[in-house]
Motif scaffolding. Structure first.
Motif, PDB file in Angstrom:
ATOM      1  N   MET A 188      29.796  45.738  53.003  1.00 44.31           N
ATOM      2  CA  MET A 188      30.063  45.047  51.746  1.00 44.31           C
ATOM      3  C   MET A 188      31.003  45.862  50.865  1.00 44.31           C
ATOM      4  O   MET A 188      31.909  45.318  50.229  1.00 44.31           O
ATOM      5  CB  MET A 188      28.749  44.792  51.018  1.00 44.31           C
ATOM      6  N   ALA A 189      30.745  47.191  50.845  1.00 41.34           N
ATOM      7  CA  ALA A 189      31.587  48.055  50.015  1.00 41.34           C
ATOM      8  C   ALA A 189      33.031  48.043  50.500  1.00 41.34           C
ATOM      9  O   ALA A 189      33.967  47.959  49.704  1.00 41.34           O
ATOM     10  CB  ALA A 189      31.030  49.475  50.009  1.00 41.34           C
ATOM     11  N   ASP A 190      33.215  48.105  51.833  1.00 40.29           N
ATOM     12  CA  ASP A 190      34.570  48.089  52.376  1.00 40.29           C
ATOM     13  C   ASP A 190      35.260  46.756  52.090  1.00 40.29           C
ATOM     14  O   ASP A 190      36.458  46.711  51.803  1.00 40.29           O
ATOM     15  CB  ASP A 190      34.530  48.343  53.887  1.00 40.29           C
ATOM     16  N   PHE A 191      34.489  45.672  52.144  1.00 42.02           N
ATOM     17  CA  PHE A 191      35.076  44.359  51.877  1.00 42.02           C
ATOM     18  C   PHE A 191      35.551  44.253  50.431  1.00 42.02           C
ATOM     19  O   PHE A 191      36.638  43.738  50.160  1.00 42.02           O
ATOM     20  CB  PHE A 191      34.047  43.272  52.181  1.00 42.02           C
ATOM     21  N   LEU A 192      34.735  44.753  49.493  1.00 35.20           N
ATOM     22  CA  LEU A 192      35.131  44.705  48.086  1.00 35.20           C
ATOM     23  C   LEU A 192      36.401  45.503  47.843  1.00 35.20           C
ATOM     24  O   LEU A 192      37.300  45.072  47.105  1.00 35.20           O
ATOM     25  CB  LEU A 192      33.998  45.246  47.209  1.00 35.20           C
ATOM     26  N   LEU A 193      36.507  46.686  48.449  1.00 32.33           N
ATOM     27  CA  LEU A 193      37.674  47.542  48.235  1.00 32.33           C
ATOM     28  C   LEU A 193      38.918  46.953  48.895  1.00 32.33           C
ATOM     29  O   LEU A 193      40.010  46.990  48.320  1.00 32.33           O
ATOM     30  CB  LEU A 193      37.390  48.938  48.778  1.00 32.33           C
ATOM     31  N   GLU A 194      38.760  46.408  50.085  1.00 33.57           N
ATOM     32  CA  GLU A 194      39.920  45.890  50.806  1.00 33.57           C
ATOM     33  C   GLU A 194      40.424  44.570  50.231  1.00 33.57           C
ATOM     34  O   GLU A 194      41.591  44.216  50.405  1.00 33.57           O
ATOM     35  CB  GLU A 194      39.562  45.703  52.287  1.00 33.57           C
ATOM     36  N   SER A 195      39.545  43.828  49.559  1.00 33.57           N
ATOM     37  CA  SER A 195      39.932  42.527  49.007  1.00 33.57           C
ATOM     38  C   SER A 195      40.136  42.552  47.498  1.00 33.57           C
ATOM     39  O   SER A 195      40.254  41.491  46.879  1.00 33.57           O
ATOM     40  CB  SER A 195      38.872  41.480  49.359  1.00 33.57           C
ATOM     41  N   VAL A 196      40.190  43.749  46.897  1.00 35.92           N
ATOM     42  CA  VAL A 196      40.333  43.819  45.441  1.00 35.92           C
ATOM     43  C   VAL A 196      41.681  43.278  44.975  1.00 35.92           C
ATOM     44  O   VAL A 196      41.836  42.885  43.817  1.00 35.92           O
ATOM     45  CB  VAL A 196      40.128  45.275  44.968  1.00 35.92           C
ATOM     46  N   TRP A 197      42.649  43.221  45.888  1.00 37.40           N
ATOM     47  CA  TRP A 197      43.963  42.678  45.510  1.00 37.40           C
ATOM     48  C   TRP A 197      43.897  41.170  45.233  1.00 37.40           C
ATOM     49  O   TRP A 197      44.852  40.592  44.688  1.00 37.40           O
ATOM     50  CB  TRP A 197      44.987  42.943  46.612  1.00 37.40           C
ATOM     51  N   LEU A 198      42.757  40.536  45.571  1.00 34.39           N
ATOM     52  CA  LEU A 198      42.592  39.121  45.287  1.00 34.39           C
ATOM     53  C   LEU A 198      42.156  38.846  43.852  1.00 34.39           C
ATOM     54  O   LEU A 198      42.075  37.677  43.457  1.00 34.39           O
ATOM     55  CB  LEU A 198      41.545  38.515  46.247  1.00 34.39           C
ATOM     56  N   VAL A 199      41.848  39.885  43.081  1.00 43.02           N
ATOM     57  CA  VAL A 199      41.351  39.698  41.716  1.00 43.02           C
ATOM     58  C   VAL A 199      42.304  38.849  40.862  1.00 43.02           C
ATOM     59  O   VAL A 199      41.855  37.953  40.142  1.00 43.02           O
ATOM     60  CB  VAL A 199      41.068  41.062  41.056  1.00 43.02           C
ATOM     61  N   PRO A 200      43.621  39.080  40.894  1.00 41.23           N
ATOM     62  CA  PRO A 200      44.498  38.194  40.098  1.00 41.23           C
ATOM     63  C   PRO A 200      44.420  36.731  40.514  1.00 41.23           C
ATOM     64  O   PRO A 200      44.666  35.836  39.688  1.00 41.23           O
ATOM     65  CB  PRO A 200      45.899  38.763  40.353  1.00 41.23           C
ATOM     66  N   CYS A 201      44.053  36.472  41.769  1.00 42.26           N
ATOM     67  CA  CYS A 201      43.997  35.091  42.240  1.00 42.26           C
ATOM     68  C   CYS A 201      42.852  34.320  41.598  1.00 42.26           C
ATOM     69  O   CYS A 201      42.939  33.088  41.446  1.00 42.26           O
ATOM     70  CB  CYS A 201      43.854  35.060  43.762  1.00 42.26           C
ATOM     71  N   TYR A 202      41.760  35.005  41.235  1.00 50.57           N
ATOM     72  CA  TYR A 202      40.645  34.314  40.588  1.00 50.57           C
ATOM     73  C   TYR A 202      41.110  33.626  39.308  1.00 50.57           C
ATOM     74  O   TYR A 202      40.856  32.440  39.088  1.00 50.57           O
ATOM     75  CB  TYR A 202      39.519  35.300  40.261  1.00 50.57           C
ATOM     76  N   ALA A 203      41.763  34.414  38.454  1.00 49.56           N
ATOM     77  CA  ALA A 203      42.225  33.854  37.180  1.00 49.56           C
ATOM     78  C   ALA A 203      43.282  32.785  37.399  1.00 49.56           C
ATOM     79  O   ALA A 203      43.313  31.767  36.690  1.00 49.56           O
ATOM     80  CB  ALA A 203      42.765  34.961  36.284  1.00 49.56           C
ATOM     81  N   LEU A 204      44.158  32.995  38.385  1.00 50.48           N
ATOM     82  CA  LEU A 204      45.198  32.005  38.656  1.00 50.48           C
ATOM     83  C   LEU A 204      44.595  30.686  39.122  1.00 50.48           C
ATOM     84  O   LEU A 204      45.011  29.605  38.684  1.00 50.48           O
ATOM     85  CB  LEU A 204      46.167  32.552  39.705  1.00 50.48           C
ATOM     86  N   ILE A 205      43.597  30.760  39.991  1.00 49.71           N
ATOM     87  CA  ILE A 205      42.926  29.544  40.462  1.00 49.71           C
ATOM     88  C   ILE A 205      42.212  28.855  39.300  1.00 49.71           C
ATOM     89  O   ILE A 205      42.248  27.627  39.164  1.00 49.71           O
ATOM     90  CB  ILE A 205      41.942  29.885  41.601  1.00 49.71           C
ATOM     91  N   GLY A 206      41.542  29.651  38.443  1.00 51.31           N
ATOM     92  CA  GLY A 206      40.883  29.070  37.276  1.00 51.31           C
ATOM     93  C   GLY A 206      41.863  28.359  36.362  1.00 51.31           C
ATOM     94  O   GLY A 206      41.572  27.274  35.833  1.00 51.31           O
ATOM     95  N   GLY A 207      43.040  28.971  36.158  1.00 46.74           N
ATOM     96  CA  GLY A 207      44.047  28.327  35.320  1.00 46.74           C
ATOM     97  C   GLY A 207      44.556  27.027  35.922  1.00 46.74           C
ATOM     98  O   GLY A 207      44.763  26.034  35.217  1.00 46.74           O
ATOM     99  N   LEU A 208      44.750  26.998  37.249  1.00 44.25           N
ATOM    100  CA  LEU A 208      45.230  25.778  37.902  1.00 44.25           C
ATOM    101  C   LEU A 208      44.168  24.681  37.903  1.00 44.25           C
ATOM    102  O   LEU A 208      44.484  23.493  37.762  1.00 44.25           O
ATOM    103  CB  LEU A 208      45.661  26.099  39.338  1.00 44.25           C
ATOM    104  N   LEU A 209      42.897  25.080  38.056  1.00 45.54           N
ATOM    105  CA  LEU A 209      41.815  24.087  38.062  1.00 45.54           C
ATOM    106  C   LEU A 209      41.596  23.466  36.686  1.00 45.54           C
ATOM    107  O   LEU A 209      40.914  22.445  36.576  1.00 45.54           O
ATOM    108  CB  LEU A 209      40.519  24.729  38.555  1.00 45.54           C
ATOM    109  N   SER A 210      42.147  24.087  35.635  1.00 44.96           N
ATOM    110  CA  SER A 210      41.991  23.529  34.287  1.00 44.96           C
ATOM    111  C   SER A 210      42.936  22.370  34.013  1.00 44.96           C
ATOM    112  O   SER A 210      42.707  21.586  33.088  1.00 44.96           O
ATOM    113  CB  SER A 210      42.238  24.625  33.234  1.00 44.96           C
ATOM    114  N   ILE A 211      43.986  22.268  34.811  1.00 47.83           N
ATOM    115  CA  ILE A 211      45.000  21.251  34.550  1.00 47.83           C
ATOM    116  C   ILE A 211      44.445  19.827  34.582  1.00 47.83           C
ATOM    117  O   ILE A 211      44.840  18.987  33.753  1.00 47.83           O
ATOM    118  CB  ILE A 211      46.173  21.423  35.540  1.00 47.83           C
ATOM    119  N   PRO A 212      43.534  19.457  35.513  1.00 41.22           N
ATOM    120  CA  PRO A 212      43.044  18.060  35.514  1.00 41.22           C
ATOM    121  C   PRO A 212      42.400  17.614  34.214  1.00 41.22           C
ATOM    122  O   PRO A 212      42.308  16.406  33.961  1.00 41.22           O
ATOM    123  CB  PRO A 212      42.022  18.059  36.661  1.00 41.22           C
TER     124      PRO A 212
END
Length: 618
Positions: A1-25
């Protein structure tokens, strides 16, 4: 789990981007049954996930060496563009701070914008803003850092202009956008000029190149000055500081993020470019001078303002001036510590004063007063934010300012004197604002001014605790400066400057001294109150110059470009009309025309032979 969190931390900006796109509807005209509120809740969930992911990754990345992820984007002969990401403890911590502050700002916005119709647009822009800031924290490439900064400039324009039906909002958004574009234009020149010299835009590779580079000092000075011009605009440094004041016309929840972390985006790029900037001592000198002028000037201007937002905006510019000084004196650790402490304290100050803007008739601090008994939590939040920003031990601002001043005390003591002076002026300014708003007797404009809703109180309560416990957190991760390594005399001077600033301002604005306070010389007072007449200077130079160029371009467009096009059109019409009237409809006339044309073509092709024949005859 720890390795997964560290290796996928570059996805953090995508969370906010997806949230912003989901607000459009939930924008007006798409989904009407539920109203716009779900857009805010979607963004809250996305931002919370981003904060949790980055916060859980901090201890995993803290003792690990930084590493790079590279995604190939464009490969052509002579140009190789790749999206380079740096995964390090500092970048992950920066993302946690950005996501955490945005999460609190979004909760604050639930109460602040309760009856607003633009929820979907506002929250989607906040999500895109957060995504851009987190991507900038991870970015390890100068070119893509510039692209992200341009996106943030556009986001600032759209957020400031959210209430576009108001003329002042439209003007503020336009002026903020155009002012930042001045610095961005020079930054683009520097970004394009550094590539032929270094052959790369990667920050790590630029550092390796700078260590052995043999470049013309004059050329490197010009490139370095261009590279710091963009961050000057982002950090609201003189003379590109006016945009931050204009941007205050936007909603206060967006100001929380802008005044805390967005203004530091330029400083983040400068810290990354430190090895390149070190090739020219002139660039470092320019940064120190710009930072010093901004810090002292903005501190003085803040004292003379009467609008609650303008008081804070100039204090932000002054603090960013000290960050410029830290980078210009090659104190990266002090600069990062200043950015961190300022982000938390400035966000708390904006939240505290934002409650005044939300349910008060006026924003004029001279018409307020006596709100301590009506708004105790907002007042406590403002006090903690003030103490966290100035040199008040043991809070974070004290350690950041002490580390910066100690680093220059022996080599450049005049810079340490400027830091002490700015700290005293900031303490005076913030105490003045507190006295005019929360102290004294209640005035007519503050009789009906109850405490705000829990959605706006809860983020302040969290930030109050975080600002108070920041030194403990810094000590836990072993990045709090050691008292033994710092100059104790400078520390005492900083403390005394805070005491003097708060005490003198408290006596004036919490006492019975008649107000408003007038300086003996009205010219000096007007000079400070009107921002050293910088807006007039802008109108007489940049605005006038752009206006004259626009008029010249209009004249050239109407009389030269349009004239040529119209002339060609008239010639075409005339030729068409002439051909129309020259056609008789008789077959023999067409045959004669073809024969004449063929004859003329034959004469033209055989002209040399005819010329030789004529010479022989004559």
């Amino acid at each position: 789990m720890a390795d997964f969190l560290l290796e996928s931390v570059w996805l953090v900006p995508c969370y906010a981007l997806i949230g912003g796109l989901l607000s459009i509807p939930w924008s007006p005209g798409i989904l009407r049954r539920t109203g716009p509120r779900p857009s805010g809740y979607v963004n809250l969930i996305a931002t919370f996930l981003a904060f949790v992911h980055s916060a859980l990754t901090i201890p995993l990345a803290w003792n690990q060496p930084p590493y790079e992820l590279s995604i190939s984007w464009l490969n052509t002969p002579g140009l190789n563009l790749s999206i380079d990401l740096e995964i390090s403890a500092i970048s992950v911590t920066a993302m946690a701070v950005i996501a955490g502050l945005n999460f609190l700002a979004q909760i604050y916005a639930v109460g602040y914008m309760e009856m607003d119709w633009g929820w979907a647009r506002f929250y989607s822009l906040l999500g895109i803003f957060e995504a851009g800031l987190c991507a900038l924290a991870l970015c390890n490439n100068l070119f893509f850092s510039y692209v992200i900064l341009e996106m943030l400039t556009l986001g600032t324009y759209l957020l400031v202009g959210l209430w576009f039906s108001q003329s002042l909002v439209v003007t503020g958004a336009r002026d903020a956008f155009l002012t930042k574009r001045v610095g961005d234009l020079f930054l683009l020149m520097g970004v394009l000029a550094i590539y032929p010299l270094a052959g790369t835009w990667n920050y790590w590779e630029l550092g390796e190149w700078a260590a052995t580079a043999n470049v013309d000092p004059k050329l490197m000075t010009l490139v370095g000055l261009a590279l710091i011009a963009g961050p000057m605009g982002k950090c609201a440094q003189f003379p590109l500081h006016l945009w931050l004041d204009e941007a205050m016309e936007g909603p206060v929840p967006s100001t929380i993020l802008r005044n805390s972390v967005v203004v530091a985006s330029g400083a983040w790029v400068l810290i990354k470019l430190q090895p390149v900037l070190s090739l020219s001592p002139v660039v470092y000198t320019a940064m120190v001078i710009i930072g010093s002028i901004t810090a002292v000037g903005a501190s003085l201007i803040a004292i003379a303002q009467i609008d609650v937002k303008r008081c804070l905006s100039y204090s932000v510019s002054a603090y960013m001036g000290m960050v410029f000084i830290a980078v210009g004196t090659q104190q990266d650790e002090a600069a990062l510590l200043l950015v961190l402490t300022h982000a938390l304290s400035a966000a708390l100050l904006v939240m505290g004063t934002g409650t005044i803007v939300w349910n008060n008739i006026t924003q004029d601090v001279t018409q307020l007063g006596g709100l301590w008994s009506r708004r105790p939590i907002s007042a406590i939040g403002y006090i903690v934010g003030t103490l966290g920003l100035i040199a008040f031990p043991p809070l974070g601002g004290f350690w950041a300012l002490l580390k910066l001043a100690s680093g220059v005390w022996t080599t450049q003591p005049w810079i340490a004197g400027i830091i002490i002076l700015v700290n005293g002026l900031t303490a005076f300014s913030l105490t003045r604002e507190f006295g005019l708003i929360w102290g004294g007797k209640r005035q007519q404009m503050s009789y009906r001014s109850p405490e705000v809703s829990w959605q706006m109180i809860l983020p302040m309560a969290f930030l109050i605790g975080f600002v108070l416990h920041l030194p403990i957190l810094l000590q836990t991760v072993s990045i709090l400066p050691s008292w033994a390594t710092l100059n104790k005399d400078v520390g005492l001077l900083l403390i005394w400057s805070s005491i003097f600033g708060c005490s003198i301002s408290g006596v004036i604005y919490l006492g019975n001294i008649p107000k408003p306070i007038r300086l003996p010389w009205k010219g000096l007072q007007d000079l400070i109150a009107y921002d050293f007449y910088t807006p007039k200077l802008y109108r007489m130079t940049i605005v006038l110059g752009v206006g004259l160029l626009s008029q010249l371009a209009d004249i050239v467009d109407r009389f030269v470009v349009d004239g040529i096009v119209n002339l060609v059109g008239l010639a075409s019409l005339g030729g068409g009309e002439g051909l129309k009237y020259s056609n008789s409809g008789q077959t023999q006339f067409y045959v004669l025309t073809v024969l004449l044309g063929v004859s003329l073509l034959g004469v033209a092709l055989t002209w040399e032979y005819w010329n030789s024949f004529l010479k022989v005859i004559f």
